[in-house]
Design a protein around this motif. Structure first.
Motif, PDB file in Angstrom:
ATOM      1  N   ASN B  49       0.779  -1.232   0.000  1.00 43.51           N
ATOM      2  CA  ASN B  49       0.000   0.000   0.000  1.00 43.51           C
ATOM      3  C   ASN B  49       0.810   1.282   0.000  1.00 43.51           C
ATOM      4  N   CYS B  50       2.148   1.198   0.112  1.00 41.38           N
ATOM      5  CA  CYS B  50       2.908   2.449   0.193  1.00 41.38           C
ATOM      6  C   CYS B  50       3.932   2.624  -0.919  1.00 41.38           C
ATOM      7  N   GLY B  51       4.347   1.558  -1.560  1.00 39.36           N
ATOM      8  CA  GLY B  51       5.242   1.688  -2.709  1.00 39.36           C
ATOM      9  C   GLY B  51       6.705   1.936  -2.384  1.00 39.36           C
ATOM     10  N   ALA B  52       7.078   1.975  -1.098  1.00 43.52           N
ATOM     11  CA  ALA B  52       8.469   2.277  -0.746  1.00 43.52           C
ATOM     12  C   ALA B  52       9.430   1.172  -1.182  1.00 43.52           C
ATOM     13  N   CYS B 104      12.394  13.421   4.116  1.00 41.35           N
ATOM     14  CA  CYS B 104      13.053  12.402   4.944  1.00 41.35           C
ATOM     15  C   CYS B 104      13.750  11.363   4.076  1.00 41.35           C
ATOM     16  N   GLY B 105      13.263  11.150   2.865  1.00 38.04           N
ATOM     17  CA  GLY B 105      13.947  10.275   1.923  1.00 38.04           C
ATOM     18  C   GLY B 105      13.552   8.807   1.965  1.00 38.04           C
ATOM     19  N   ILE B 106      12.635   8.420   2.854  1.00 40.99           N
ATOM     20  CA  ILE B 106      12.336   6.986   2.973  1.00 40.99           C
ATOM     21  C   ILE B 106      11.498   6.501   1.793  1.00 40.99           C
ATOM     22  N   CYS B 107      10.661   7.366   1.229  1.00 41.67           N
ATOM     23  CA  CYS B 107       9.833   6.945   0.092  1.00 41.67           C
ATOM     24  C   CYS B 107      10.568   7.138  -1.221  1.00 41.67           C
ATOM     25  N   THR B 108      11.692   7.856  -1.174  1.00 41.58           N
ATOM     26  CA  THR B 108      12.375   8.279  -2.396  1.00 41.58           C
ATOM     27  C   THR B 108      12.801   7.119  -3.297  1.00 41.58           C
ATOM     28  N   PRO B 109      13.405   6.046  -2.760  1.00 37.13           N
ATOM     29  CA  PRO B 109      13.804   4.960  -3.661  1.00 37.13           C
ATOM     30  C   PRO B 109      12.633   4.412  -4.470  1.00 37.13           C
ATOM     31  N   GLY B 110      11.506   4.205  -3.829  1.00 39.98           N
ATOM     32  CA  GLY B 110      10.328   3.693  -4.529  1.00 39.98           C
ATOM     33  C   GLY B 110       9.839   4.669  -5.581  1.00 39.98           C
ATOM     34  N   PHE B 111       9.821   5.946  -5.241  1.00 40.43           N
ATOM     35  CA  PHE B 111       9.401   6.963  -6.207  1.00 40.43           C
ATOM     36  C   PHE B 111      10.346   7.010  -7.408  1.00 40.43           C
ATOM     37  N   PHE B 132      -1.555   9.878 -11.635  1.00 42.20           N
ATOM     38  CA  PHE B 132      -2.253   8.589 -11.688  1.00 42.20           C
ATOM     39  C   PHE B 132      -1.252   7.446 -11.548  1.00 42.20           C
ATOM     40  N   ASP B 133      -0.187   7.536 -12.332  1.00 44.23           N
ATOM     41  CA  ASP B 133       0.774   6.431 -12.399  1.00 44.23           C
ATOM     42  C   ASP B 133       1.520   6.227 -11.076  1.00 44.23           C
ATOM     43  N   LEU B 134       1.786   7.315 -10.366  1.00 44.44           N
ATOM     44  CA  LEU B 134       2.577   7.214  -9.125  1.00 44.44           C
ATOM     45  C   LEU B 134       1.687   7.214  -7.873  1.00 44.44           C
ATOM     46  N   SER B 135       0.388   7.033  -8.043  1.00 41.84           N
ATOM     47  CA  SER B 135      -0.484   7.122  -6.866  1.00 41.84           C
ATOM     48  C   SER B 135      -0.336   5.919  -5.936  1.00 41.84           C
ATOM     49  N   GLY B 136       0.396   4.900  -6.373  1.00 37.43           N
ATOM     50  CA  GLY B 136       0.669   3.773  -5.477  1.00 37.43           C
ATOM     51  C   GLY B 136       1.868   4.005  -4.576  1.00 37.43           C
ATOM     52  N   ASN B 137       2.492   5.159  -4.722  1.00 34.19           N
ATOM     53  CA  ASN B 137       3.642   5.495  -3.870  1.00 34.19           C
ATOM     54  C   ASN B 137       3.223   6.598  -2.909  1.00 34.19           C
ATOM     55  N   ALA B 150       9.528  17.435 -10.216  1.00 31.89           N
ATOM     56  CA  ALA B 150      10.827  16.788 -10.481  1.00 31.89           C
ATOM     57  C   ALA B 150      10.684  15.727 -11.563  1.00 31.89           C
ATOM     58  N   VAL B 151       9.579  14.991 -11.524  1.00 29.70           N
ATOM     59  CA  VAL B 151       9.359  13.961 -12.544  1.00 29.70           C
ATOM     60  C   VAL B 151       9.184  14.630 -13.910  1.00 29.70           C
TER      61      VAL B 151
END
Lengths: 752, 162
Positions: B49-52, B104-111, B132-137, B150-151
């Motif tokens: 559910n978070c994409g990390a 904080c950078g914890i989600c960054t790798p997944g993004f 839409f495409d990144l809403s799972g992160n 940035a994207v």
């Protein structure tokens, strides 16, 4: 407004820890691996309220791979001693019992035992074999129910302390606060218009993406080393040492990179448990919470019930305010009611006000700070009433705020008189903004505004800077970096010394290395630790001036240091780097240091504009456009200030529209996952426009005010006002989720 | 209960032939982090559910917490550790840094993994498509504004480089 031109401050350098964080190299706690490390698992209560009759660990102990098992019997007895955690204080016996339940479990998720094994799956399997016999007790999770005389009692020994007076029998209300200013009752008599409503808000969670985690290594010499995800390594050290009853100096806390906190990673949950498991097993132990543990057993922020009333004269002057606030404390005393009381009327100059606040125990996890703790709830109430009374008096929502906004000299209901502050400037920026001046253009749309305040504290910070032989600097500080603060601190040192941000290597030290530094919280780090770095730079300059005087054959008094950091005297003018290289070559190695403890709050004010569209068929709210305005004093790194504004705002949008703890009939949480506890995704929000106002804080060398917390305060109120303007429906309950809004719109239509 | 017999799995990770032993119950995320020391992929929820923990599996972004280690026999996997080329950051990494798209950078790798996957297909992706495409992160720090920008910036950089 500040007008000084700076070289580094106000620029947008790439953060020092950036490359590590985009390549996966940055080490967070759960990434830490020590030789021989075991994995820990915490067994938690399935009940909201129960007596622990017995715990039988025999079968678990016999499981191959298990190295240690822990129950409440292994925790030392801690006295009712109050420990100062920097931003708030805590009773140690409660803190300890929250880490491992004693006679009773007080909420679902309360820890009852823990296992260390060679692998986390083995630890979990073994933990499931521990037999805990419970006697289930009646429980309560709604704040008003918990205040009833016959409510299930959480603690037999807690009586209400009402402004110093103790009640004679136990209750679920540890604290009653009361503030008064002027004569509210008389002022309401004189008011031309009065509005009063009751409001409810749900329990919400900070929702940091990194679950709590810790690695503990209890060494044979009694030294305890901890790697952890904490907002304050020094407060973590203190709490852990006190709970374990070991000398503070025996504990070393190394703060790893931290994956979000927002106030929720100040209290210890896992550290004492991991330490005791490590001591028993003779090996390092790592424990990480699951996401469900995070929801059920860390510290969400209070749900609340509030009754608020304001009165105004026909010309729009607010003259009277009254608030009755009851906030969840959770399972142990010490919720966010204090700041709630102080913030309820903090944006408006109201001469007569009376505020009563109650900290209420109930069978939810012990609440914790969450970004401007306690302020968002009361802003949801007051900011709607301000709109409502404006409408009653035929005024515009902005006009009434401009007329009554607090400014220098205004006194808050809890006493303090504001120094120079920036609410008026924020409202002015709102008025001038393109957003405010662009009309809405569709059906079912509405616009709302709201103001917000958070104190911003100083507390203690330290910094030390070592000069390298090439004139670059290694900066050691103790503020765990949650959102780029290494860089905002280093930039202030670079500015004072005449260096570039890249000339500074900032490092967040552990508790053996860095000077004492309070938590990363209270919007204080860029302000206070930045000030420490600035002062350490000044210390360095004074040392260098003395040494340069010897080198240049003149008196130190003859040498001046320019704003650009250039040392001038006896016909010479040399920049910091060149002088540092020269001094090092001459045999001088330098360390600058400073400790600071600024006492004055930094007073962060903001205002926000929300545009929404409400689907009349479903009650779904779409946020069309959003602008967040805030007085930053002076923005050191504008991108990261914008980031604080945007991030806080979106958390506030989540709080407003979706997020809530759902409780089953047995008072256990029904939605402890990111699927069912619905935080905003990228698709749920628009771009968040920002306007940074810079009024300059006279208490800081560069004028910095804390910015992190205020942005979460206005969103629920701004959105509620926007929803009202779109639908004529006043929402008095959070979250304003589709079913609730739909129902409210239906009853609004029925009553018309 | 005796521990299950370990499975031997051969795969390619970030272009390198890699083999490992894992229990049937171990997720790909556990294997990457605990067995192979690739701790760049993060665990935020362990239930998709978070994409990390997003990684590329045979060219598609997946939540590695929802894939079993034993399932990836013969697969090609790319993780955040494989995005930079030697010591050169990929445009998506550069743009996250320049645009302050992490706190904080914890989600960054997944993004980063998910963003690169999107931009490799569609460097000109619209704001709507990105959201839409990144809403799972999930990101809890930034409010997403700077991530979206940035994207977009990275897409432009990638389109110019080609």
């Amino acid at each position: 407004m500040t007008t000084t031109q700076y070289r580094v401050i106000g620029s947008r350098p790439v953060r020092h820890d950036g490359a590590d964080k985009v390549t996966g190299k940055a080490i967070y706690t759960a990434d830490t691996k020590l030789p021989g490390m075991l994995a820990g698992f915490v067994l938690r209560s399935p009940h909201a309220h129960a007596k622990i009759i017995s715990i039988d660990t025999s079968e678990a102990e016999a499981t191959p791979g298990v190295h240690a098992i822990l129950t409440n019997a292994d925790f030392p007895n801690v006295e009712n001693k109050i420990a100062d955690l920097g931003e708030g204080s805590v009773n140690l016996s409660y803190l300890s019992a929250n880490c491992m339940a004693q006679q009773k479990v007080l909420y679902r998720g309360h820890a009852v035992a823990a296992v260390a094994a060679t692998d986390v799956h083995i630890a979990e399997e073994a933990a499931r074999k521990i037999k805990v016999e419970y006697e289930v007790l009646d429980s309560v999770t709604w704040v008003l129910d918990a205040m009833e005389e016959n409510a299930p009692l959480l603690h037999e020994d807690i009586v209400t302390d009402s402004m110093g007076e103790k009640a004679d029998k136990p209750s679920n209300i540890p604290v009653h606060l009361h503030f008064e200013k002027g004569d509210a009752a008389a002022a309401f008599e004189e008011a031309d218009g009065i509005v009063e409503r009751e409001f409810k808000t749900a329990t919400v969670h900070q929702g940091y993406i990194e679950p709590h985690a810790v690695v503990a290594d209890y060494n044979e010499d009694g030294r305890l080393r901890i790697w952890t995800a904490t907002q304050g390594s020094f407060t973590c050290r203190q709490q852990t040492a006190e709970i374990l009853q070991i000398p503070l100096g025996n504990v070393l806390v190394t703060p790893c990179e931290i994956g979000g906190g927002f106030g929720g990673k100040i209290t210890v949950y896992l550290e004492p448990t991991a330490a005791l498991l490590s001591k028993k097993a003779g090996r390092p132990v790592r424990i990480a919470m699951t996401r469900a543990d995070v929801f059920e057993a860390s510290g969400p922020t209070p749900g609340s019930f509030m009754r608020v009333k304001i009165g105004a004269k026909n010309d729009g002057t607010l003259i009277a305010g009254e608030a009755w606030l009851a906030y969840d404390a959770g399972a142990y005393p010490g919720g966010m009611i204090g700041p709630g009381c102080m913030c309820v009327f903090s944006c408006y100059d109201i001469d007569h006000a009376i505020v009563d606040g109650y900290d209420v125990l109930l069978n939810k996890p012990k609440t914790s700070a969450y970004r401007a703790p306690g302020a968002t709830q009361v802003a949801f109430a007051t900011e709607q009433l301000v709109d409502e009374i404006a409408e009653k008096l035929g005024m515009c929502a902005l006009e009434i705020r401009e007329k009554n906004a607090v400014k220098e000299g205004s006194r808050r209901v809890d006493g303090p008189v504001y120094p120079p502050i920036g609410l008026v400037e924020c409202l002015d920026a709102l008025k001038q903004s393109e957003h405010w001046n662009t009309p809405l253009d569709g059906p079912h749309q509405g616009r709302g505004i709201a103001a917000g305040f958070w104190f911003g504290c100083g507390l203690k910070s330290s910094a030390a800077c070592t000069v390298n032989s090439d004139g670059t600097i290694n900066l050691m500080e103790g503020s765990t970096d949650i959102g780029g603060s290494r860089t905002s601190i280093a930039m202030q040192l670079a500015e004072v010394l005449g260096l570039e941000a890249e000339d500074i290597n900032p490092q967040v030290g552990d508790t053996d290395t860095a000077g004492y530094t309070d938590v990363t919280g209270g919007s204080r780090v860029t302000f206070a630790t930045g000030m420490a770095a600035y002062e350490a730079g000044r210390d360095l300059q004074q040392q260098m001036r003395t040494l340069a005087a010897d080198l240049w054959d003149c008196s130190a008094d003859d040498i001046t240091i320019g704003e650009d950091g250039v040392f001038s005297g006896n016909g010479k003018a040399v920049g910091f780097k060149a002088l540092a290289v020269e001094l090092f070559a001459a045999g001088e190695h330098l360390v600058g240091r400073a400790t600071v403890a600024p006492e004055c709050p930094t007073n962060g004010f903001g205002a926000q504009i929300a545009d929404v569209e409400v689907d009349p068929e479903t009650g779904k709210v779409t946020v069309l456009r959003y602008t967040t305005i805030q007085d930053a004093g002076k923005a050191i790194h504008p991108s990261y200030v914008e980031g604080q504004l945007q991030g806080g705002t979106v958390q506030g949008i989540g709080w407003a529209l979706n997020e809530e703890y759902f409780y089953r009939d047995d008072n256990t949480m029904a939605n402890a996952s990111f699927l069912d506890y619905r935080m905003p995704t990228m698709l749920d929000v628009p771009m968040i426009d920002t306007i940074i106002v810079e009024t300059g804080n006279p208490e800081h060398p560069y004028g910095v005010r804390g910015v992190g917390e205020t942005p979460i305060v206005p969103p629920p109120a701004a959105l509620a006002n926007a929803i009202y303007n779109a639908t004529d429906t006043r929402m008095t309950e959070l979250p304003m989720s589709p079913p609730k809004l739909w129902k409210a719109m239906q009853s609004e239509q029925a009553s018309e | 209960m005796p521990a299950s017999k370990k499975v031997h799995v051969t795969t390619t990770i970030n272009g390198e032939d890699t083999d490992f032993l894992c229990e049937p119950r171990h997720s790909l995320l556990e294997v990457l982090r605990d067995n192979l020391g690739l701790t760049g992929s993060k665990e935020g929820c362990n239930n998709g559910n978070c994409g990390a923990c997003t990684v590329m599996l045979n060219g598609r972004p997946v939540d590695s917490c929802l894939v079993l280690g034993a399932e990836v026999e013969g697969a090609e996997i790319e993780t955040v550790e494989g995005i930079a080329c030697s010591s050169n950051l990929h445009p998506v990494q550069e743009c996250f840094l320049e645009g302050a798209a992490l706190q904080c950078g914890i989600c960054t790798p997944g993004f980063l993994v998910a963003s690169k996957a999107l931009l490799d297909k569609d460097p000109h992706a619209s704001e709507e498509t990105i959201r839409f495409d990144l809403s799972g992160n999930l990101c809890r720090c930034t409010g997403y504004d700077k991530i979206v920008r940035a994207v977009q910036a990275a897409g432009q950089k990638m389109a110019t480089k080609v």
